[in-house]
Design a protein around this motif. Structure first.
Motif, mmCIF file in Angstrom:
data_model
loop_
_atom_site.group_PDB
_atom_site.id
_atom_site.type_symbol
_atom_site.label_atom_id
_atom_site.label_comp_id
_atom_site.label_asym_id
_atom_site.label_seq_id
_atom_site.Cartn_x
_atom_site.Cartn_y
_atom_site.Cartn_z
ATOM 1 N N LEU A 150 0.839 -1.198 0.000
ATOM 2 C CA LEU A 150 0.000 0.000 0.000
ATOM 3 C C LEU A 150 0.874 1.248 0.000
ATOM 4 C CD1 LEU A 150 -2.772 -0.957 2.627
ATOM 5 C CD2 LEU A 150 -3.083 -0.697 0.161
ATOM 6 N N GLY A 151 0.447 2.267 -0.744
ATOM 7 C CA GLY A 151 1.181 3.526 -0.765
ATOM 8 C C GLY A 151 2.433 3.488 -1.608
ATOM 9 N N THR A 152 2.567 2.487 -2.459
ATOM 10 C CA THR A 152 3.765 2.354 -3.278
ATOM 11 C C THR A 152 3.700 3.263 -4.505
ATOM 12 O OG1 THR A 152 2.803 0.515 -4.517
ATOM 13 C CG2 THR A 152 4.057 -0.035 -2.554
ATOM 14 N N SER A 153 4.818 3.388 -5.186
ATOM 15 C CA SER A 153 4.876 4.176 -6.420
ATOM 16 C C SER A 153 5.854 3.519 -7.380
ATOM 17 C CB SER A 153 5.327 5.609 -6.119
ATOM 18 O OG SER A 153 6.715 5.643 -5.798
ATOM 19 N N GLU A 154 5.966 4.076 -8.567
ATOM 20 C CA GLU A 154 6.935 3.570 -9.523
ATOM 21 C C GLU A 154 8.359 3.742 -8.998
ATOM 22 O OE1 GLU A 154 6.512 2.002 -12.486
ATOM 23 O OE2 GLU A 154 4.374 1.937 -11.976
ATOM 24 N N SER A 155 8.526 4.666 -8.054
ATOM 25 C CA SER A 155 9.867 4.985 -7.558
ATOM 26 C C SER A 155 10.293 4.152 -6.361
ATOM 27 C CB SER A 155 9.945 6.469 -7.169
ATOM 28 O OG SER A 155 9.720 7.296 -8.277
ATOM 29 N N CYS A 156 9.323 3.613 -5.596
ATOM 30 C CA CYS A 156 9.697 2.971 -4.334
ATOM 31 C C CYS A 156 8.561 2.114 -3.784
ATOM 32 C CB CYS A 156 10.071 4.045 -3.320
ATOM 33 S SG CYS A 156 10.653 3.399 -1.732
ATOM 34 N N ILE A 157 8.926 0.949 -3.247
ATOM 35 C CA ILE A 157 7.951 0.095 -2.563
ATOM 36 C C ILE A 157 8.461 -0.292 -1.168
ATOM 37 C CG2 ILE A 157 7.009 -0.780 -4.729
ATOM 38 C CD1 ILE A 157 8.500 -3.426 -4.172
ATOM 39 N N LYS A 195 4.556 9.770 1.704
ATOM 40 C CA LYS A 195 4.579 8.646 0.770
ATOM 41 C C LYS A 195 5.614 8.906 -0.321
ATOM 42 C CE LYS A 195 -0.296 7.634 1.584
ATOM 43 N NZ LYS A 195 -1.661 7.623 0.993
ATOM 44 N N PRO A 196 6.148 7.842 -0.927
ATOM 45 C CA PRO A 196 7.283 8.036 -1.840
ATOM 46 C C PRO A 196 6.967 8.824 -3.097
ATOM 47 C CG PRO A 196 6.518 5.747 -1.851
ATOM 48 C CD PRO A 196 5.845 6.421 -0.709
#
Length: 328
Positions: A150-157, A195-196
């Motif tokens: 949850l709350g992930t992005s293309e830049s960071c998990i 968030k990232p």
């Protein structure tokens, strides 16, 4: 370890000013996270500003709540009689984290600001946007078993590692800070972490040199306090998933429901929608399962961590069932 300058701050404002003036400077208190990162060359500060001599080690009454100095150790906070009595979810969360030896050194402010334990963040030969902005994220297609859904992005998990911060979110804590110019402000714990999105190396909304001086807890809310942490071993392990719960029953209905989640989010996670689906309702299994569905509606696994979705789908209803039971 690379050479660095070391100084001891005489006041909160002096500490903030010293770090703000040097982009390569860091605060140091317990050092349980920072020193490890320095040994691995993940963090390479050129200056450390020691805040351990500042008068920030007390837990005191603040209105109907408590004010916790940033240098209060995790052990002292978890053992405080008032915390155990009125904020049990916080005490339980802290005791679920790290080891006794680390809790004796780790501080309240440092715990909130600890960095992810993502293996690619620690491996300096790997691509990691948190460590080296713009380099990429090897976690997305690599071994990501402990990483976020949850709350992930293309830049960071990467997952936020703190147990204490999850409980602080449930309690609606407020963070007190001082800036480099000596001014102070208050930040709701829900607004502290970032968030990232496209800037995962910026993990909080603190400004350069801004120092956490205390965390304030509001008046106790009563109810039953639980913290369940599912992990690979019983001690010294970060959460695969965790649930912080405060539930107060009234005439067979859930009059107050607060839930926080660890191990699944890029920040300490809380969902107003999940809580609203439960508040005022009579507890039953179908309702608890629906709450898990709401929480995980936007969850996304990346291969090795897909299991976290099913694990949380089982863990949340189990915690809720315990929270509404008659056992103390």
């Amino acid at each position: 370890m690379r050479p660095f300058d070391y100084s001891r701050a005489a006041s909160e404002a002096e500490a903030a000013k010293a770090v703000a003036a040097n982009s390569a400077a860091k605060f140091i208190a317990g050092g349980t996270n920072l020193l490890d990162l320095m040994k691995l060359q993940v963090e390479t500060p050129r200056a450390l500003v020691d805040i351990n001599r500042l008068p920030l080690k007390t837990i005191e009454a603040a209105g109907e709540g408590l004010r916790i100095g940033t240098l209060v150790t995790n052990s002292d906070l978890a053992a405080d009689e008032r915390v155990r009595r009125d904020y049990g979810v916080l005490s339980r969360a802290i005791l679920a984290g790290a080891s006794g030896q680390l809790r004796n050194k780790a501080t309240t402010g440092g715990n909130l600001l600890q960095r992810t334990r993502c293996g690619y963040f620690y491996e300096t030969n790997a691509r990691c946007n948190k460590r080296e902005p713009g380099s990429g994220c090897d976690g997305r297609e690599g071994f990501n078993r402990i990483l976020a859904i949850l709350g992930t992005s293309e830049s960071c998990i990467a997952t936020h590692p703190s147990d204490m911060a999850v409980a602080m979110r449930v309690l609606d804590a407020v963070v007190e800070t001082v800036k480099a110019d000596g001014s102070t402000r208050e930040i709701k714990i829900a607004d502290l972490h970032k968030k990232p999105v496209n800037t995962p190396h910026i993990e909080t909304h603190l400004t350069d040199g801004e120092l956490i001086t205390a965390v304030r807890l509001p008046a106790p809310i009563g109810g039953k306090h639980l913290y369940r942490k599912v992990r690979d071993r019983a001690s010294y392990a970060f959460a695969l998933v965790s649930v912080a719960a405060v539930v107060r029953m009234d005439e067979g209905r859930m009059a107050e429901v607060r839930l926080g989640f660890g191990g699944i989010g890029t920040v300490p996670w809380r969902s107003a929608e999940v809580e609203a689906s439960l508040k005022g309702r009579a507890p039953d299994e179908a309702l608890f399962a629906k709450a898990a569905d709401i929480l995980l509606a936007d969850a996304k696994g990346f291969g090795d961590n897909d299991f976290k979705i099913d694990l949380m789908r089982r863990t949340l209803p189990a915690v809720l069932a315990e929270a509404v039971s008659g056992d103390a």
